[in-house]
Design a protein around this motif. Structure first.
Motif, PDB file in Angstrom:
ATOM      1  N   UNK A  40      83.605  34.621  88.635  1.00 47.76           N
ATOM      2  CA  UNK A  40      84.736  34.412  89.536  1.00 47.76           C
ATOM      3  C   UNK A  40      85.976  35.009  88.893  1.00 47.76           C
ATOM      4  N   UNK A  41      86.952  35.370  89.730  1.00 43.92           N
ATOM      5  CA  UNK A  41      88.206  35.914  89.214  1.00 43.92           C
ATOM      6  C   UNK A  41      89.125  34.796  88.759  1.00 43.92           C
ATOM      7  N   UNK A  42      90.098  35.175  87.944  1.00 44.79           N
ATOM      8  CA  UNK A  42      91.065  34.213  87.439  1.00 44.79           C
ATOM      9  C   UNK A  42      92.114  33.847  88.479  1.00 44.79           C
ATOM     10  N   UNK A  43      93.213  33.212  88.032  1.00 46.75           N
ATOM     11  CA  UNK A  43      94.214  32.674  88.956  1.00 46.75           C
ATOM     12  C   UNK A  43      94.796  33.724  89.899  1.00 46.75           C
ATOM     13  N   UNK A  44      94.943  33.328  91.144  1.00 48.61           N
ATOM     14  CA  UNK A  44      95.462  34.231  92.170  1.00 48.61           C
ATOM     15  C   UNK A  44      96.845  34.753  91.801  1.00 48.61           C
ATOM     16  N   UNK A  45      97.705  33.886  91.256  1.00 46.84           N
ATOM     17  CA  UNK A  45      99.054  34.324  90.949  1.00 46.84           C
ATOM     18  C   UNK A  45      99.078  35.381  89.848  1.00 46.84           C
ATOM     19  N   UNK A  48      98.017  38.644  91.545  1.00 46.79           N
ATOM     20  CA  UNK A  48      99.142  39.162  92.323  1.00 46.79           C
ATOM     21  C   UNK A  48     100.201  39.781  91.427  1.00 46.79           C
ATOM     22  N   UNK A  49     100.359  39.239  90.237  1.00 48.92           N
ATOM     23  CA  UNK A  49     101.313  39.826  89.291  1.00 48.92           C
ATOM     24  C   UNK A  49     100.881  41.238  88.901  1.00 48.92           C
ATOM     25  N   UNK A  50      99.565  41.448  88.750  1.00 44.22           N
ATOM     26  CA  UNK A  50      99.060  42.783  88.444  1.00 44.22           C
ATOM     27  C   UNK A  50      99.296  43.739  89.611  1.00 44.22           C
ATOM     28  N   UNK A  51      99.033  43.260  90.823  1.00 42.26           N
ATOM     29  CA  UNK A  51      99.264  44.095  92.016  1.00 42.26           C
ATOM     30  C   UNK A  51     100.740  44.457  92.133  1.00 42.26           C
ATOM     31  N   UNK A  52     101.593  43.484  91.888  1.00 40.46           N
ATOM     32  CA  UNK A  52     103.041  43.722  91.969  1.00 40.46           C
ATOM     33  C   UNK A  52     103.475  44.776  90.947  1.00 40.46           C
ATOM     34  N   UNK A  53     102.923  44.689  89.738  1.00 45.71           N
ATOM     35  CA  UNK A  53     103.273  45.671  88.709  1.00 45.71           C
ATOM     36  C   UNK A  53     102.828  47.070  89.122  1.00 45.71           C
ATOM     37  N   UNK A  54     101.636  47.161  89.707  1.00 43.14           N
ATOM     38  CA  UNK A  54     101.148  48.457  90.183  1.00 43.14           C
ATOM     39  C   UNK A  54     102.065  49.032  91.262  1.00 43.14           C
ATOM     40  N   UNK A  55     102.413  48.207  92.223  1.00 40.09           N
ATOM     41  CA  UNK A  55     103.234  48.676  93.350  1.00 40.09           C
ATOM     42  C   UNK A  55     104.638  49.059  92.910  1.00 40.09           C
ATOM     43  N   UNK A  56     105.129  48.373  91.888  1.00 41.64           N
ATOM     44  CA  UNK A  56     106.482  48.653  91.410  1.00 41.64           C
ATOM     45  C   UNK A  56     106.511  49.753  90.368  1.00 41.64           C
ATOM     46  N   UNK A 244      91.046  37.719  78.251  1.00 40.28           N
ATOM     47  CA  UNK A 244      89.816  37.785  79.034  1.00 40.28           C
ATOM     48  C   UNK A 244      89.127  36.452  79.170  1.00 40.28           C
ATOM     49  N   UNK A 245      88.975  35.733  78.057  1.00 39.23           N
ATOM     50  CA  UNK A 245      88.236  34.474  78.086  1.00 39.23           C
ATOM     51  C   UNK A 245      89.050  33.354  78.710  1.00 39.23           C
ATOM     52  N   UNK A 246      90.340  33.308  78.421  1.00 41.08           N
ATOM     53  CA  UNK A 246      91.178  32.205  78.893  1.00 41.08           C
ATOM     54  C   UNK A 246      91.486  32.305  80.377  1.00 41.08           C
ATOM     55  N   UNK A 247      91.662  33.524  80.882  1.00 41.29           N
ATOM     56  CA  UNK A 247      92.100  33.680  82.273  1.00 41.29           C
ATOM     57  C   UNK A 247      91.049  34.323  83.167  1.00 41.29           C
ATOM     58  N   UNK A 248      89.854  34.578  82.640  1.00 47.59           N
ATOM     59  CA  UNK A 248      88.738  35.119  83.420  1.00 47.59           C
ATOM     60  C   UNK A 248      89.034  36.502  83.990  1.00 47.59           C
ATOM     61  N   UNK A 249      89.665  37.335  83.154  1.00 46.48           N
ATOM     62  CA  UNK A 249      89.882  38.733  83.502  1.00 46.48           C
ATOM     63  C   UNK A 249      89.356  39.604  82.364  1.00 46.48           C
ATOM     64  N   UNK A 250      88.053  39.525  82.118  1.00 48.16           N
ATOM     65  CA  UNK A 250      87.494  40.243  80.979  1.00 48.16           C
ATOM     66  C   UNK A 250      87.605  41.762  81.148  1.00 48.16           C
ATOM     67  N   UNK A 286      99.474  39.471  82.390  1.00 45.53           N
ATOM     68  CA  UNK A 286      99.110  38.506  81.347  1.00 45.53           C
ATOM     69  C   UNK A 286     100.356  37.871  80.746  1.00 45.53           C
ATOM     70  N   UNK A 287     101.471  38.583  80.730  1.00 42.19           N
ATOM     71  CA  UNK A 287     102.724  37.960  80.292  1.00 42.19           C
ATOM     72  C   UNK A 287     103.052  36.753  81.167  1.00 42.19           C
ATOM     73  N   UNK A 288     102.756  36.868  82.462  1.00 38.68           N
ATOM     74  CA  UNK A 288     102.977  35.732  83.364  1.00 38.68           C
ATOM     75  C   UNK A 288     101.894  34.668  83.174  1.00 38.68           C
TER      76      UNK A 288
END
Length: 398
Positions: A40-45, A48-56, A244-250, A286-288
């Motif tokens: 499963x993926x990590x937290x939605x927020x 979204x922070x990654x998507x926001x960084x990409x778009x910006x 990766x391990x803490x937030x499930x974004x390996x 990940x900073x967020x």
């Protein structure tokens, strides 16, 4: 061609066991409880922070070599808030392409030809490869299951023999490579064990590299203690962490190393010639993530503890001897009660026998016979996947 193409330092290493078993899972359609990645993926927020960084347009080009300032500051804040460790984000924090690169860069930077590196086995397979690439010599100190008066798994904890550790130190010893919470055994080193390691490091003037990627995944009252917090250790320790391990974004491959200016400068010198930089937009995310509230970590631990117990109960019902982990998201078992004697052969046959993939711990030992009957399962999967896996494994009992 007159000689073998592979550097002789890597001659003993081939395809990793994780790639081999994951390929086996894909080929057979088996449930993959081998490689340690969540399904499963990590937290939605955080996504979204990654998507926001990409778009910006943040991080789409090369980020700064040490990592973006926002993430380095968040890592320093995390170490201060959790453990009271003070690090200058500008000079004492380095962002890496996952913890694996942090380990490689640390060993390449700090170990030279002929230096001995003590590692607690069974150990993650990249440790041995990185020591070899640095030209060092690995010296294993084996964690062994704690046995009760009648033998068997007892409390399930693998323990460190401090006398064996001390005896392993020679004039050529340069560095102790720690891992706590420990993969694959699930052991969380105690304050007493870590204090003994720290006293030995200070006494013999040794460096310590400590892999703490499972720092937030501890259960049953166990507490993670960074060895850098102990007297005399901050100035001689490189501490490695990972998102990766803490937030499930390996797949994002965001790791870090913290230490003194001198140690981090050395590690950065090696790291810049490995990946140079990586994970641009994900660094902002990940900073967020590092600023998530305590409830996130509490819920993560509670969820994984339930899954550990579900899989552990299923493995016992199937006939395995189970060593109850205090941390990580792995369970080590022994296949002897099943009448089996070879974990590697057992794991190769398991997908066909009952549609499950696991990892033989024998590959994590210098002498494979030490872990000949140990098998590791990952429980960082969906509940229904674990339920199906345990149902399949029960076929072994019959």
């Amino acid at each position: 061609m007159t000689s073998a193409p592979l550097n002789r330092r890597l001659a003993e290493f081939g395809t990793t066991i994780f790639a081999e078993m994951s390929a086996l899972a894909a080929r057979t359609g088996a449930i993959n409880l081998g490689q340690g990645f969540p399904d499963t993926d990590g937290p939605e927020e955080v996504r979204e922070a990654a998507v926001r960084a990409l778009r910006e347009g943040r991080g789409n080009q090369y980020p700064p070599g040490p990592g973006i300032p926002e993430l380095r500051t968040a890592i320093a804040d995390h170490q201060r808030a959790r453990y009271g460790l003070e690090y200058d984000p500008d000079t004492e924090v380095l962002v890496t392409a996952g913890a694996t690169e942090a380990i490689a860069a640390s060993l390449l930077a700090l170990v030279g030809p002929g230096d001995e590196v003590i590692a607690l086995e069974p150990y993650y397979d990249s440790y041995a490869a990185c020591v070899a690439m640095a030209g060092g010599t690995r010296v294993p100190v084996t964690l062994r299951p704690h046995e009760g008066p009648r033998g068997g798994a007892a409390d399930g904890r693998f323990v460190l023999d401090l006398d064996e550790l001390r005896a392993a130190v020679t004039p050529r010893t340069r560095l102790i490579l720690l891992n706590t919470p420990h993969n694959p055994t699930g052991t969380v080193l105690t304050r007493a064990e870590l204090t003994a390691v720290a006293e030995l490091a200070v006494e013999r003037d040794l460096l310590v590299v400590t892999d703490e990627v499972y720092e937030h995944l501890v259960f049953d009252g166990a507490a993670h203690l960074p060895i850098a917090t102990l007297p005399g250790m901050r100035e001689r320790t490189v501490t490695i962490g990972s998102a990766g391990k803490t937030y499930s974004f390996t797949g994002w491959k965001v790791g870090w190393a913290t230490g003194t200016r001198e140690l981090v400068t050395a590690v950065r010198t090696a790291k810049q010639y490995l990946t140079y930089v990586g994970s641009g937009p994900f660094q902002y995310a990940i900073a967020e993530a590092l600023r998530l509230p305590d409830t996130y970590y509490d819920n993560l631990r509670a969820d994984l503890r339930r899954k550990r117990d579900l899989l552990g109960d299923g493995l016992r019902a199937a006939g395995f001897e189970v060593y109850q982990p205090q941390g990580t998201y792995f369970i080590t078992t022994d296949i002897t009660p099943l009448g089996e004697k070879d974990a590697h052969a057992f794991c190769r046959a398991l997908p066909e026998r009952c549609g499950v993939v696991a990892i033989p711990n024998s590959v994590f030992y210098d002498d494979p016979d030490t872990g000949r009957t140990q098998v590791r399962f990952a429980f960082c999967k969906k509940t229904d996947v674990l339920q199906e896996a345990t149902a399949r494994l029960r076929r072994l009992a019959s």
